[in-house]
Motif scaffolding. Sequence first.
Motif, PDB file in Angstrom:
ATOM      1  N   ILE A 150       0.843  -1.188   0.000  1.00  0.00           N
ATOM      2  CA  ILE A 150       0.000   0.000   0.000  1.00  0.00           C
ATOM      3  C   ILE A 150       0.881   1.241   0.000  1.00  0.00           C
ATOM      4  O   ILE A 150       2.048   1.200   0.409  1.00  0.00           O
ATOM      5  CB  ILE A 150      -0.923   0.035   1.242  1.00  0.00           C
ATOM      6  N   PRO A 151       0.347   2.380  -0.501  1.00  0.00           N
ATOM      7  CA  PRO A 151       1.122   3.631  -0.417  1.00  0.00           C
ATOM      8  C   PRO A 151       1.454   3.936   1.038  1.00  0.00           C
ATOM      9  O   PRO A 151       0.557   3.998   1.889  1.00  0.00           O
ATOM     10  CB  PRO A 151       0.169   4.672  -1.018  1.00  0.00           C
ATOM     11  N   THR A 152       2.728   4.105   1.319  1.00  0.00           N
ATOM     12  CA  THR A 152       3.189   4.307   2.692  1.00  0.00           C
ATOM     13  C   THR A 152       4.004   5.592   2.765  1.00  0.00           C
ATOM     14  O   THR A 152       5.062   5.703   2.130  1.00  0.00           O
ATOM     15  CB  THR A 152       4.042   3.119   3.168  1.00  0.00           C
ATOM     16  N   SER A 153       3.510   6.558   3.501  1.00  0.00           N
ATOM     17  CA  SER A 153       4.201   7.848   3.612  1.00  0.00           C
ATOM     18  C   SER A 153       5.551   7.658   4.281  1.00  0.00           C
ATOM     19  O   SER A 153       5.664   6.991   5.320  1.00  0.00           O
ATOM     20  CB  SER A 153       3.352   8.836   4.409  1.00  0.00           C
ATOM     21  N   GLN A 154       6.583   8.257   3.691  1.00  0.00           N
ATOM     22  CA  GLN A 154       7.941   8.185   4.211  1.00  0.00           C
ATOM     23  C   GLN A 154       8.421   9.587   4.585  1.00  0.00           C
ATOM     24  O   GLN A 154       7.932  10.579   4.044  1.00  0.00           O
ATOM     25  CB  GLN A 154       8.874   7.583   3.151  1.00  0.00           C
ATOM     26  N   PRO A 155       9.392   9.709   5.503  1.00  0.00           N
ATOM     27  CA  PRO A 155       9.911  11.035   5.888  1.00  0.00           C
ATOM     28  C   PRO A 155      10.822  11.621   4.810  1.00  0.00           C
ATOM     29  O   PRO A 155      11.960  12.023   5.074  1.00  0.00           O
ATOM     30  CB  PRO A 155      10.649  10.749   7.196  1.00  0.00           C
ATOM     31  N   VAL A 156      10.320  11.610   3.575  1.00  0.00           N
ATOM     32  CA  VAL A 156      11.041  12.174   2.430  1.00  0.00           C
ATOM     33  C   VAL A 156      10.094  13.145   1.735  1.00  0.00           C
ATOM     34  O   VAL A 156       8.919  12.818   1.500  1.00  0.00           O
ATOM     35  CB  VAL A 156      11.504  11.078   1.451  1.00  0.00           C
ATOM     36  N   LEU A 269       4.727  20.693   3.877  1.00  0.00           N
ATOM     37  CA  LEU A 269       5.452  19.593   3.239  1.00  0.00           C
ATOM     38  C   LEU A 269       4.487  18.461   2.896  1.00  0.00           C
ATOM     39  O   LEU A 269       3.566  18.174   3.641  1.00  0.00           O
ATOM     40  CB  LEU A 269       6.538  19.045   4.169  1.00  0.00           C
ATOM     41  N   THR A 270       4.727  17.822   1.769  1.00  0.00           N
ATOM     42  CA  THR A 270       3.999  16.620   1.375  1.00  0.00           C
ATOM     43  C   THR A 270       5.000  15.488   1.225  1.00  0.00           C
ATOM     44  O   THR A 270       6.006  15.650   0.519  1.00  0.00           O
ATOM     45  CB  THR A 270       3.248  16.831   0.051  1.00  0.00           C
ATOM     46  N   PRO A 271       4.767  14.328   1.860  1.00  0.00           N
ATOM     47  CA  PRO A 271       5.747  13.242   1.790  1.00  0.00           C
ATOM     48  C   PRO A 271       5.567  12.398   0.539  1.00  0.00           C
ATOM     49  O   PRO A 271       4.523  12.411  -0.107  1.00  0.00           O
ATOM     50  CB  PRO A 271       5.428  12.427   3.040  1.00  0.00           C
ATOM     51  N   ILE A 272       6.596  11.647   0.202  1.00  0.00           N
ATOM     52  CA  ILE A 272       6.455  10.640  -0.851  1.00  0.00           C
ATOM     53  C   ILE A 272       5.644   9.484  -0.299  1.00  0.00           C
ATOM     54  O   ILE A 272       5.612   9.249   0.917  1.00  0.00           O
ATOM     55  CB  ILE A 272       7.831  10.145  -1.357  1.00  0.00           C
ATOM     56  N   GLN A 273       4.969   8.766  -1.182  1.00  0.00           N
ATOM     57  CA  GLN A 273       4.145   7.624  -0.768  1.00  0.00           C
ATOM     58  C   GLN A 273       4.393   6.435  -1.680  1.00  0.00           C
ATOM     59  O   GLN A 273       3.524   6.054  -2.475  1.00  0.00           O
ATOM     60  CB  GLN A 273       2.667   8.000  -0.773  1.00  0.00           C
ATOM     61  N   PRO A 274       5.558   5.821  -1.585  1.00  0.00           N
ATOM     62  CA  PRO A 274       5.797   4.633  -2.413  1.00  0.00           C
ATOM     63  C   PRO A 274       4.938   3.464  -1.960  1.00  0.00           C
ATOM     64  O   PRO A 274       4.560   3.355  -0.789  1.00  0.00           O
ATOM     65  CB  PRO A 274       7.288   4.345  -2.165  1.00  0.00           C
ATOM     66  N   VAL A 275       4.602   2.584  -2.901  1.00  0.00           N
ATOM     67  CA  VAL A 275       3.850   1.377  -2.564  1.00  0.00           C
ATOM     68  C   VAL A 275       4.826   0.381  -1.940  1.00  0.00           C
ATOM     69  O   VAL A 275       5.794  -0.036  -2.575  1.00  0.00           O
ATOM     70  CB  VAL A 275       3.177   0.782  -3.809  1.00  0.00           C
ATOM     71  N   MET A 276       4.563  -0.013  -0.712  1.00  0.00           N
ATOM     72  CA  MET A 276       5.464  -0.891   0.025  1.00  0.00           C
ATOM     73  C   MET A 276       4.699  -2.054   0.622  1.00  0.00           C
ATOM     74  O   MET A 276       3.583  -1.874   1.135  1.00  0.00           O
ATOM     75  CB  MET A 276       6.179  -0.111   1.142  1.00  0.00           C
ATOM     76  N   ARG A 277       5.276  -3.238   0.537  1.00  0.00           N
ATOM     77  CA  ARG A 277       4.679  -4.402   1.199  1.00  0.00           C
ATOM     78  C   ARG A 277       4.904  -4.289   2.692  1.00  0.00           C
ATOM     79  O   ARG A 277       5.958  -3.865   3.157  1.00  0.00           O
ATOM     80  CB  ARG A 277       5.291  -5.687   0.651  1.00  0.00           C
ATOM     81  N   GLN A 278       3.883  -4.705   3.440  1.00  0.00           N
ATOM     82  CA  GLN A 278       3.910  -4.536   4.881  1.00  0.00           C
ATOM     83  C   GLN A 278       4.353  -5.821   5.583  1.00  0.00           C
ATOM     84  O   GLN A 278       4.190  -6.926   5.059  1.00  0.00           O
ATOM     85  CB  GLN A 278       2.525  -4.133   5.377  1.00  0.00           C
ATOM     86  N   THR A 279       4.905  -5.645   6.774  1.00  0.00           N
ATOM     87  CA  THR A 279       5.294  -6.787   7.602  1.00  0.00           C
ATOM     88  C   THR A 279       4.069  -7.313   8.350  1.00  0.00           C
ATOM     89  O   THR A 279       3.045  -6.627   8.443  1.00  0.00           O
ATOM     90  CB  THR A 279       6.359  -6.361   8.615  1.00  0.00           C
ATOM     91  N   PRO A 280       4.141  -8.544   8.899  1.00  0.00           N
ATOM     92  CA  PRO A 280       3.012  -9.051   9.687  1.00  0.00           C
ATOM     93  C   PRO A 280       2.605  -8.109  10.809  1.00  0.00           C
ATOM     94  O   PRO A 280       1.405  -7.942  11.082  1.00  0.00           O
ATOM     95  CB  PRO A 280       3.534 -10.385  10.221  1.00  0.00           C
ATOM     96  N   ALA A 281       3.580  -7.492  11.482  1.00  0.00           N
ATOM     97  CA  ALA A 281       3.247  -6.558  12.560  1.00  0.00           C
ATOM     98  C   ALA A 281       2.502  -5.341  12.008  1.00  0.00           C
ATOM     99  O   ALA A 281       1.549  -4.853  12.635  1.00  0.00           O
ATOM    100  CB  ALA A 281       4.522  -6.110  13.274  1.00  0.00           C
ATOM    101  N   GLN A 282       2.917  -4.850  10.850  1.00  0.00           N
ATOM    102  CA  GLN A 282       2.227  -3.711  10.239  1.00  0.00           C
ATOM    103  C   GLN A 282       0.819  -4.092   9.785  1.00  0.00           C
ATOM    104  O   GLN A 282      -0.110  -3.276   9.853  1.00  0.00           O
ATOM    105  CB  GLN A 282       3.047  -3.185   9.055  1.00  0.00           C
ATOM    106  N   VAL A 283       0.652  -5.346   9.332  1.00  0.00           N
ATOM    107  CA  VAL A 283      -0.677  -5.819   8.943  1.00  0.00           C
ATOM    108  C   VAL A 283      -1.609  -5.807  10.146  1.00  0.00           C
ATOM    109  O   VAL A 283      -2.762  -5.351  10.054  1.00  0.00           O
ATOM    110  CB  VAL A 283      -0.600  -7.235   8.336  1.00  0.00           C
ATOM    111  N   LEU A 284      -1.125  -6.301  11.296  1.00  0.00           N
ATOM    112  CA  LEU A 284      -1.937  -6.296  12.508  1.00  0.00           C
ATOM    113  C   LEU A 284      -2.299  -4.875  12.913  1.00  0.00           C
ATOM    114  O   LEU A 284      -3.450  -4.582  13.287  1.00  0.00           O
ATOM    115  CB  LEU A 284      -1.192  -6.999  13.642  1.00  0.00           C
ATOM    116  N   ASP A 285      -1.321  -3.971  12.853  1.00  0.00           N
ATOM    117  CA  ASP A 285      -1.568  -2.582  13.233  1.00  0.00           C
ATOM    118  C   ASP A 285      -2.577  -1.935  12.288  1.00  0.00           C
ATOM    119  O   ASP A 285      -3.509  -1.251  12.726  1.00  0.00           O
ATOM    120  CB  ASP A 285      -0.249  -1.806  13.223  1.00  0.00           C
ATOM    121  N   TYR A 286      -2.411  -2.165  10.987  1.00  0.00           N
ATOM    122  CA  TYR A 286      -3.308  -1.573   9.992  1.00  0.00           C
ATOM    123  C   TYR A 286      -4.723  -2.132  10.144  1.00  0.00           C
ATOM    124  O   TYR A 286      -5.711  -1.381  10.107  1.00  0.00           O
ATOM    125  CB  TYR A 286      -2.775  -1.861   8.589  1.00  0.00           C
TER     126      TYR A 286
END
Length: 437
Positions: A150-156, A269-286
Amino acid sequence: MLVVGIVLFALGLLFSIAWHELGHFTAARRFGVRVPEFMVGFGPTLFSRQRGETSFGIKAIPLGGYIRMIGMVPPAPGERIGRSRRSGPFQGLIDDVRADSARDIMPGDEDRQFWTRKPWQRIIVMFAGPFMNLILAAVLFVIVLMGFGIPTSQPVVSTVSACVVPASQATPDNRCPAGAPLTPAAQAGFRAGDRIVSFEGRTFDSWQDLQVAIRDASGTVPVVVQRPQPNGTVQTLTLYPKLIETQLLDLDSAQSGQPRYVTGSFLGLTPIQPVMRQTPAQVLDYTGQMFSNVVTSVAALPHKVPALFGAVFLGEQRDATGPVSVVGVSVIGGEVLASDQPVAEELATMLQLLAAVNVSLFLLNLLPILPLDGGHILPALWEAAKKRLARLRGRPDPGPVDMARLMPIAYGFAILIMLYGGLVIVADIVNPIKLNL
């Protein structure tokens, strides 16, 4: 592609409904309850096929589904099925419910009726349907988050807003009007591609955490950034955040329909939002966050009626966070497929939307009101509590809860649910929610 998307998403909804009913069906059969019918939809039957003792089929109105279990309500104590000699404003309805419940009972079915099962077995049968929706939602979230990403905002930094412009003065081409003040980020010299190494001396791995720090910042703020390649130089920029009012999204705001605002710092500021696969922990959080959002939306449903009425009859703008019917969500699915996004992103968005629908089905069906599944679970819990209390006191079994006497209440709630659903369907037709894709 819009039509194809609508059809595909509608098929996904029908599968979700059938999957829900499969939970009820499997649990009922597991506990020996006979199930004469397994239907997706309501109204006239379009297709049916007899398999064993169950008729499986599809009906004309795809707004739900059901399985028919024999003996859903017990006969009146000391009476046979049929018209009783009692009278009252609702007695005819109660007698009809008892007769309908016994309609498919044949010789040998005396111990295969739903009401004869133990309370904990009936609870499992009724809970199994919503639980299947929860399982399907979890599987879809795993596929989307770990498979597609999913698009994931990064500190860029993606873009730097040039100036601070009130919404009333915004121009169609987003140009800065004469005299508009520069944003704090533009004043500090931020550039697209800058990676924020530290903010006020603290490092951040996610843009969400950085956002909280930005909102709470004040005074003079040092920010260390790494410029994009080929140089990759590290610089310290000095920010002077500007305080603005921003909307606070919380349960109280959703329930009241009145937005609440807090004062926080703004940079531009607007961050970049690359599509990134999530970890199991991130899936639970999401998934947990999605679950929380749906709970908030379900809790706010009664407060959305005035806005729906205004959207249908008064031409008011449709609330983008309001309820959506099967019709509306199918159209949204069609709009996703008809958008200009890459095919993988479109498919991921549709699956994510279908997962959210299944979370909603899980929660809505557990509401403790008849005719929803939770309305059958609550009396079974009450019956189990009465049996245990009687056993502790050395008293005889009080018997099953007389569900037939709750049917007038169930019919009242069913009418309210249909009226609410009908209003949402009309809103989705005359004033639909549009996606900005």
